[in-house]
Design a protein around this motif. Structure first.
Motif, PDB file in Angstrom:
ATOM      1  N   LEU A  32      42.167 -12.474 -15.725  1.00 19.73           N
ATOM      2  CA  LEU A  32      40.957 -11.669 -16.370  1.00 19.73           C
ATOM      3  C   LEU A  32      39.746 -12.284 -16.427  1.00 19.73           C
ATOM      4  O   LEU A  32      39.540 -13.618 -16.665  1.00 19.73           O
ATOM      5  N   PRO A  33      38.846 -11.913 -15.315  1.00 21.42           N
ATOM      6  CA  PRO A  33      37.643 -12.629 -15.018  1.00 21.42           C
ATOM      7  C   PRO A  33      36.654 -12.623 -16.299  1.00 21.42           C
ATOM      8  O   PRO A  33      36.843 -11.782 -17.208  1.00 21.42           O
ATOM      9  N   PRO A  34      35.541 -13.491 -16.059  1.00 23.17           N
ATOM     10  CA  PRO A  34      34.710 -13.382 -17.306  1.00 23.17           C
ATOM     11  C   PRO A  34      33.798 -12.095 -17.287  1.00 23.17           C
ATOM     12  O   PRO A  34      34.011 -11.175 -16.247  1.00 23.17           O
ATOM     13  N   ARG A  35      32.943 -11.868 -18.285  1.00 21.83           N
ATOM     14  CA  ARG A  35      32.425 -10.595 -18.326  1.00 21.83           C
ATOM     15  C   ARG A  35      31.250 -10.418 -17.461  1.00 21.83           C
ATOM     16  O   ARG A  35      30.881  -9.310 -17.001  1.00 21.83           O
ATOM     17  N   GLU A  36      30.754 -11.518 -16.987  1.00 26.52           N
ATOM     18  CA  GLU A  36      29.798 -11.348 -15.690  1.00 26.52           C
ATOM     19  C   GLU A  36      30.388 -11.000 -14.473  1.00 26.52           C
ATOM     20  O   GLU A  36      29.668 -10.788 -13.524  1.00 26.52           O
ATOM     21  N   PHE A  37      31.797 -10.917 -14.320  1.00 25.45           N
ATOM     22  CA  PHE A  37      32.328 -10.349 -13.107  1.00 25.45           C
ATOM     23  C   PHE A  37      31.788  -9.190 -12.308  1.00 25.45           C
ATOM     24  O   PHE A  37      31.865  -8.238 -13.238  1.00 25.45           O
ATOM     25  N   GLU A  38      31.445  -9.223 -11.212  1.00 28.36           N
ATOM     26  CA  GLU A  38      30.637  -7.943 -10.774  1.00 28.36           C
ATOM     27  C   GLU A  38      31.577  -7.283  -9.780  1.00 28.36           C
ATOM     28  O   GLU A  38      30.911  -6.247  -8.926  1.00 28.36           O
ATOM     29  N   GLY A  39      32.920  -7.655  -9.593  1.00 29.66           N
ATOM     30  CA  GLY A  39      33.787  -6.957  -8.740  1.00 29.66           C
ATOM     31  C   GLY A  39      34.389  -5.800  -9.191  1.00 29.66           C
ATOM     32  O   GLY A  39      33.973  -4.902 -10.213  1.00 29.66           O
ATOM     33  N   LEU A  40      35.471  -5.085  -8.658  1.00 28.14           N
ATOM     34  CA  LEU A  40      36.271  -4.128  -8.904  1.00 28.14           C
ATOM     35  C   LEU A  40      37.366  -4.540  -9.615  1.00 28.14           C
ATOM     36  O   LEU A  40      38.324  -5.448  -9.122  1.00 28.14           O
ATOM     37  N   TYR A  41      37.814  -3.805 -11.039  1.00 28.64           N
ATOM     38  CA  TYR A  41      38.885  -4.390 -11.690  1.00 28.64           C
ATOM     39  C   TYR A  41      39.904  -3.056 -11.133  1.00 28.64           C
ATOM     40  O   TYR A  41      39.737  -1.818 -11.125  1.00 28.64           O
ATOM     41  N   LEU A  42      41.419  -3.745 -10.783  1.00 25.58           N
ATOM     42  CA  LEU A  42      42.197  -2.779 -10.281  1.00 25.58           C
ATOM     43  C   LEU A  42      43.155  -2.680 -11.587  1.00 25.58           C
ATOM     44  O   LEU A  42      43.879  -3.720 -11.903  1.00 25.58           O
ATOM     45  N   LEU A  43      43.328  -1.594 -12.092  1.00 21.54           N
ATOM     46  CA  LEU A  43      44.130  -1.588 -13.452  1.00 21.54           C
ATOM     47  C   LEU A  43      45.542  -1.079 -13.125  1.00 21.54           C
ATOM     48  O   LEU A  43      45.785   0.259 -12.582  1.00 21.54           O
ATOM     49  N   ALA A  44      46.511  -1.814 -13.093  1.00 22.37           N
ATOM     50  CA  ALA A  44      47.815  -1.665 -12.437  1.00 22.37           C
ATOM     51  C   ALA A  44      48.857  -1.548 -13.528  1.00 22.37           C
ATOM     52  O   ALA A  44      49.940  -1.263 -13.207  1.00 22.37           O
ATOM     53  N   GLY A  45      48.530  -1.501 -14.773  1.00 16.97           N
ATOM     54  CA  GLY A  45      49.239  -1.376 -16.014  1.00 16.97           C
ATOM     55  C   GLY A  45      48.937  -0.215 -16.591  1.00 16.97           C
ATOM     56  O   GLY A  45      48.728   1.118 -15.965  1.00 16.97           O
ATOM     57  N   ASN A  46      49.073  -0.160 -18.086  1.00 14.80           N
ATOM     58  CA  ASN A  46      48.643   0.777 -18.745  1.00 14.80           C
ATOM     59  C   ASN A  46      47.122   1.059 -18.790  1.00 14.80           C
ATOM     60  O   ASN A  46      46.212   0.154 -19.171  1.00 14.80           O
ATOM     61  N   TRP A  47      46.517   2.024 -17.739  1.00 18.43           N
ATOM     62  CA  TRP A  47      45.017   1.915 -17.296  1.00 18.43           C
ATOM     63  C   TRP A  47      44.086   2.057 -18.591  1.00 18.43           C
ATOM     64  O   TRP A  47      43.092   1.663 -18.770  1.00 18.43           O
ATOM     65  N   GLN A  48      44.588   3.232 -19.734  1.00 14.89           N
ATOM     66  CA  GLN A  48      43.648   3.350 -20.733  1.00 14.89           C
ATOM     67  C   GLN A  48      43.654   2.103 -21.621  1.00 14.89           C
ATOM     68  O   GLN A  48      42.480   1.884 -22.122  1.00 14.89           O
ATOM     69  N   GLU A  49      44.691   1.536 -21.895  1.00 16.30           N
ATOM     70  CA  GLU A  49      44.841   0.205 -22.871  1.00 16.30           C
ATOM     71  C   GLU A  49      43.714  -0.761 -22.005  1.00 16.30           C
ATOM     72  O   GLU A  49      43.160  -1.511 -22.490  1.00 16.30           O
ATOM     73  N   LEU A  50      43.947  -0.877 -20.686  1.00 13.53           N
ATOM     74  CA  LEU A  50      43.247  -2.059 -20.036  1.00 13.53           C
ATOM     75  C   LEU A  50      41.727  -1.759 -19.834  1.00 13.53           C
ATOM     76  O   LEU A  50      40.829  -2.719 -20.096  1.00 13.53           O
ATOM     77  N   ARG A  51      41.557  -0.118 -19.801  1.00 15.16           N
ATOM     78  CA  ARG A  51      40.134  -0.048 -19.614  1.00 15.16           C
ATOM     79  C   ARG A  51      39.387  -0.204 -21.044  1.00 15.16           C
ATOM     80  O   ARG A  51      38.141  -0.478 -20.990  1.00 15.16           O
ATOM     81  N   SER A  52      40.234  -0.097 -21.983  1.00 22.16           N
ATOM     82  CA  SER A  52      39.444  -0.351 -23.363  1.00 22.16           C
ATOM     83  C   SER A  52      39.148  -1.752 -23.550  1.00 22.16           C
ATOM     84  O   SER A  52      38.388  -2.023 -24.610  1.00 22.16           O
ATOM     85  N   THR A  53      39.685  -2.781 -22.662  1.00 26.48           N
ATOM     86  CA  THR A  53      39.232  -3.958 -23.133  1.00 26.48           C
ATOM     87  C   THR A  53      38.055  -4.575 -22.422  1.00 26.48           C
ATOM     88  O   THR A  53      37.713  -5.693 -22.307  1.00 26.48           O
ATOM     89  N   LEU A  54      37.560  -3.724 -21.341  1.00 27.57           N
ATOM     90  CA  LEU A  54      36.640  -4.105 -20.598  1.00 27.57           C
ATOM     91  C   LEU A  54      35.131  -3.556 -20.977  1.00 27.57           C
ATOM     92  O   LEU A  54      35.177  -2.529 -21.734  1.00 27.57           O
TER      93      LEU A  54
END
Length: 259
Positions: A32-54
Motif C-alpha cells: 500500500l503506497p503512501p497517500r501522496e502516491f500519484e499512480g493508478l491503484y489496481l483493486l484486485a480484491g473486494n473493490w468496494q472495501e479497498l476503495r473505501s480505504t483510499l
C-alpha cells in the motif's frame, strides 16, 4: 504504457504474480503506497472495501469477475473508479485497461482544475465589483476585471466592452502578447457580438481602447491563439456588454458558455 506506476491491492499471491508479469515488475508495487502516491491503484480484491480505504482524488481500476454489476456503473459515473478489467483477461488487455483508466483520471483531474480556476475567477470578479463600485470609475473596474479574468482563467487575452447608454462605451483589453492588428480585430468582434445580442450598433469611432499588460507589438510572437469565446455580460436581464477571451489551449475554455 505511459509512465505511471500501478499499486496492486488485495490480490492473492498467484494473481499478483500474473498481474506483475502482465504489467511489468518495474511498474508495479504490491505494498500500500503512501497517500501522496500519484499512480493508478489496481483493486484486485473486494473493490468496494479497498476503495473505501483510499483518498477520494486518486486513480482506481477495479479487477472484477462481473462487468455488469450496477455498483460498478455507479462508481464510474461518480468518478470513484476510472476503469474496469476482467479477472480472466487476455494478454495485453490489462495494459490497455490501465492506460484507459489513467487517461480518464487525468482528464477528470484537468477538468476539475479548470472548473476551480473558472469559479475562482467569477468569485474574484464579483468581489472586485462589490469593492470598487463605491469609489472606482468604470474604466478602472474594467481594467481590474480584465486582468483578473486573464490571470485566473489562464487566457492569453481578455477584452471587455461595456456599454452605458448614457455615456460613451468603454473598451479594455489585457494581454501579455498582443499585436496592434489583433487589437482592432478583437474590438470589432466585441462590437459585432454586442450588436448581435442587442440589435444596437456601436460606432468604433466612439471607442478609445485602453490596453494593459505588455505593450502592443507590430506583430504577435509565439503560436497563434485560435480558441476564442465571446461571453455576454448581463445584469437583470439587460445586456451591458461582451467579454472576449482567447487561449492557446482549447481546454482552458472548456465548460464556458459562448455566444
Amino acid at each position: 504504457m505511459k509512465d505511471f506506476q500501478v499499486a496492486i491491492l488485495g490480490a492473492p499471491s498467484k494473481l499478483e504474480e500474473r498481474l506483475v508479469g502482465e504489467l511489468g515488475e518495474g511498474r508495479c508495487t504490491a505494498d500500500l503506497p503512501p497517500r501522496e502516491f500519484e499512480g493508478l491503484y489496481l483493486l484486485a480484491g473486494n473493490w468496494q472495501e479497498l476503495r473505501s480505504t483510499l483518498p477520494d482524488e486518486v486513480a482506481c481500476l477495479a479487477l472484477v469477475s462481473n462487468l455488469q454489476d450496477p455498483a460498478l456503473t455507479d462508481a464510474l459515473a461518480e468518478g470513484r473508479l476510472h476503469g474496469l478489467a476482467e479477472k480472466d483477461f487476455a494478454s495485453g488487455q490489462l495494459q490497455t485497461a490501465c492506460l484507459r483508466a489513467w487517461n480518464q483520471f487525468t482528464a477528470q483531474r484537468a477538468q476539475a482544475q479548470h472548473s476551480t480556476r473558472y469559479l475562482a475567477a467569477i468569485d474574484a470578479l464579483s468581489s472586485l465589483g462589490d469593492q470598487l463600485a463605491q469609489f472606482a470609475t468604470p474604466a478602472q473596474i474594467l481594467k481590474n476585471a480584465a486582468q483578473i479574468a486573464c490571470r485566473l482563467s489562464q487566457c492569453d487575452v481578455c477584452a471587455i466592452l461595456y456599454v452605458d447608454r448614457q455615456n460613451a462605451p468603454l473598451f479594455h483589453i489585457h494581454s501579455e502578447r498582443l499585436g496592434s492588428s489583433s487589437l482592432l480585430t478583437i474590438q470589432s468582434e466585441c462590437i459585432d457580438a454586442y450588436m448581435g445580442l442587442t440589435g444596437r450598433a456601436i460606432d468604433e469611432g466612439q471607442l478609445s481602447p485602453q490596453v494593459s499588460g505588455s505593450p502592443l507589438a507590430s506583430h504577435e510572437e509565439g503560436p497563434e491563439s485560435t480558441h476564442t469565446l465571446r461571453i455576454p455580460l448581463v445584469v437583470s436581464g439587460v445586456v451591458l456588454g461582451v467579454m472576449f477571451v482567447r487561449a492557446q489551449q482549447a481546454q482552458t475554455l472548456s465548460g464556458t458558455q459562448s455566444i
